[in-house]
Design an enzyme around this catalytic site. Structure first.
Site, PDB file in Angstrom:
ATOM      1  N   ASP A 100      -1.760   5.618  -9.609  1.00  0.00           N
ATOM      2  CA  ASP A 100      -1.494   4.169  -9.490  1.00  0.00           C
ATOM      3  C   ASP A 100      -2.709   3.447  -8.911  1.00  0.00           C
ATOM      4  O   ASP A 100      -3.439   3.994  -8.085  1.00  0.00           O
ATOM      5  CB  ASP A 100      -0.252   3.910  -8.626  1.00  0.00           C
ATOM      6  CG  ASP A 100      -0.331   4.551  -7.244  1.00  0.00           C
ATOM      7  OD1 ASP A 100      -0.692   5.753  -7.149  1.00  0.00           O
ATOM      8  OD2 ASP A 100      -0.054   3.856  -6.249  1.00  0.00           O
ATOM      9  N   GLU A 108       1.099   6.057  -4.594  1.00  0.00           N
ATOM     10  CA  GLU A 108       0.343   6.202  -3.341  1.00  0.00           C
ATOM     11  C   GLU A 108       0.096   4.849  -2.691  1.00  0.00           C
ATOM     12  O   GLU A 108       0.205   4.697  -1.473  1.00  0.00           O
ATOM     13  CB  GLU A 108      -0.990   6.916  -3.612  1.00  0.00           C
ATOM     14  CG  GLU A 108      -1.742   7.355  -2.338  1.00  0.00           C
ATOM     15  CD  GLU A 108      -2.597   6.262  -1.686  1.00  0.00           C
ATOM     16  OE1 GLU A 108      -2.917   6.402  -0.481  1.00  0.00           O
ATOM     17  OE2 GLU A 108      -2.940   5.258  -2.339  1.00  0.00           O
TER      18      GLU A 108
END
Lengths: 421, 421
Positions: free
Chosen positions: A102, A167
């Protein structure tokens, strides 16, 4: 030609292919909720390398009920976690190689010199959102594994490559991997450390503070209580708390860092009309947590600070500011500096770069906190790219660093997992 | 039965009709851009009274280019200004009776005990947005005129009734009326003064201050510059400026007012992400202007204050905060306390209430600033209703005050304009 020389040579010969892989990953922009196409690139690569794949959608009960779970995302479907294992021959130490797929939003596209997802290359730098944070590091991991596989090097311990989601929003992807059973004797997370070793990482958590006032017409503002003025009292107290907390930090790893565990006031919103007295102010921010600190005790310290702020003002005494802990939450990491994984990485670094690596404490939380605190896996954060470029416009990574990191990580894998001669 | 007794009696006999008129006006909610249906009620009433009507859409070149013009409204069409003149027989002084038809938005309807446009009556109070600010006052004007007309009293001077738009946003409606030629020997504006006489009114203007920072990750916040912290420096300076400016006010009319000319910080917005250092903060507020002060000199004082704030900080020195003057702008009003219009109104008040009226300076600007400064028309602000109720939820007005004000204004009209026996 020894193994190191072969790896070096292989990386040189495959520079274009590696660069193209990073470019592809950057071009598949993977902002929260849209990680699937970038994960597809990862999956295809791992499949070609013959790794044993585990692809699953996170978000089951066990995850959501876990005390370390932190996410406001309602739906994880369609955007899987990926774990790809290179099985060892046995008898060696296992190693997790963890990267998150991400990326943070690109912000205002007009602020970028080029398309934020171009993957454009210029002067040895590859540009684009996620290039540094942290697709560059992920490519270092994949190149290190590919080199070892293609060169026929047989590792004893398992290497567990992870491409996780979430994350940037609190680590639910890595937590899901830990809960699925993925722990190991050690882990490397190639976040952009500028090639420094970070055995310790600052944890952090988000807070929201609500300060009340009482509305009135601006022309008779003395009939009301201005929430912004009261918020200023609270923010001044937070600044004092930050000073106090940082005076306590004595770890030499932090000696060069101006504020080891900052309290960042990131946002304030108050008022709707210039000539009205605002009756509510909302402050949002991020509180840094020391490597050896419990999240709960940091929380309590901020809440105590608000109580003291309230005592200093008659209005706040009756209308105490309220704190909420919401959104992002990253556990700190705290590995001893002489841990064998540090030694292995330091030696590998020296073998490649001809000098000792810098060792520091990271100024931000990573998934290392979850891997170490929940997964009991010793973690070193080490990777290509500079922190300042992450989250910024015109994010970029030096390609040379991506390949240097791949070389260092490949050497560390051999040393840590052991080789079957 | 003398004229006063007749007026009193007429008002008593027409209490229900007057109340119904106010109710209708409140029910025709006239938030900015939707003033037409409430104006239609006014027009119908004036037509029935046989007044000479002037209905026009404001917004022509002359208005927009005028230095006192202040409005961000692009389109005034469909929502006219209304002026209705009761022609005098000649030889008397003329009088403007000015009320604004626009009301501020109702805010969150859930905060109201009843529909904000209900016009509900309870315990002698009529509730609803605009009841106090200032449809109650407007009904006092209309009732005073109707009483005089119906009782056959012939005034010498003209009475010019005005129902204007745009007062809440800077007075473009009254400015348009002045530019159309409507000036007079005196004017009464029945804003909610709680039946006090306000010969002086605080002026005001809106400001927007932009403070720059430099973004960074919250974990390394020392690499950036927090715009919120810098905005706090600016806001503290504004607080000091407010103190200084108010220390200078020596007018005894302000002796009971804690802050005669407040600087209200009404709004702050900064930051988009708790863990980023915000790079811009925008403060909006309202600066009070003293009755005898020039708008320009108040502007300069705030701008000078920003320069001083900038000098106190190294970052601000290089990145000085910028001020804009936008949105609302109300000229102050400044009538001598012994002006004949004050005398006439004081005596009328005493005749009705049996005591001297309280005389104060208003804590807010009104269209009186434009009428007096641009239109050279002496203005007293005097009307029913309490300031605190204006702009608030559950806005209401005491019906008794509406009728008392009508009686006082009717007497003042006779005294000011003169009567043909």
């Amino acid at each position: 030609m020894n193994a190191h020389a072969k790896i070096k040579y292989w990386l040189e010969e495959n520079r274009q292919r590696g660069t193209r892989l990073l470019q592809q990953l950057v071009q598949e922009g993977s902002i929260r909720g849209n990680e699937s196409s970038a994960q597809a690139v990862i999956i295809e690569k791992c499949r070609k390398l013959g790794l044993s794949l585990d692809i699953w959608e996170i978000g089951k009960d066990q995850l959501i009920k876990h005390p370390a779970f932190c996410s406001d995302r309602k739906d994880f479907s369609g955007n899987p976690n990926v774990v790809a294992t290179l099985k060892g021959t046995g008898g060696g130490k296992s190693l997790i190689l963890n990267g998150h797929i991400d990326v943070v939003p690109e912000g205002d596209r007009n602020d970028w010199d080029h398309d934020p997802f171009s993957g454009r290359i210029e002067d040895g730098k590859l540009f684009g959102r996620g290039s540094t944070d942290m697709k560059g590091g992920t490519v270092s991991l994949l190149l290190a594994m590919e080199a070892i596989i293609m060169l026929g090097i047989k590792l004893k311990g398992d290497v567990i490559f992870q491409s996780v989601i979430e994350e940037e929003s609190g680590g639910a992807g890595t937590l899901a991997a830990v809960l699925r059973g993925y722990t190991a004797d050690g882990a490397i997370i190639p976040e952009p450390t500028n090639m420094k070793l970070f055995p310790k990482q600052q944890g952090s958590m988000w807070f929201r503070i609500t300060v009340k006032g009482r509305s009135a017409h601006g022309g008779t503002r003395y009939e009301g209580v201005n929430a912004i003025e009261k918020a200023m009292i609270v923010m001044t107290k937070l600044q004092e708390l930050e000073k106090l907390r940082n005076l306590r930090i004595e770890d030499p790893l932090y000696s060069k860092i101006p504020i080891p565990i900052p309290i960042n006031i990131g946002k304030i919103n108050s008022g709707e009309w210039p000539s009205s007295v605002p009756d509510i102010a909302v402050i949002e921010g991020r509180m840094g947590v020391a490597p050896d600190e419990e999240m709960k005790s940091a929380e309590k310290e901020l809440e105590q600070c608000l109580k003291e702020a309230a005592q200093s003002d008659n209005w706040l005494k009756k209308n105490p500011p309220q704190a909420e802990w919401f959104g992002g939450r990253w556990l700190p990491g705290d590995l001893e500096q002489d841990h064998p994984l540090m030694t292995v990485l330091s030696e590998s670094f020296e073998a490649v770069k001809g000098k000792q690596p810098a060792v520091e404490a990271s100024p931000w939380g990573t998934d290392g906190g979850i891997l170490s605190k929940v997964g009991n896996t010793p973690v070193v954060v080490f990777g290509p790219g500079v922190t300042e470029a992450a989250h910024d416009v015109n994010e970029y990574i030096s390609l040379q660093e991506v390949f240097d990191a791949a070389e260092i990580i490949a050497l560390a894998m051999m040393e840590w997992c052991g080789i079957n001669q």
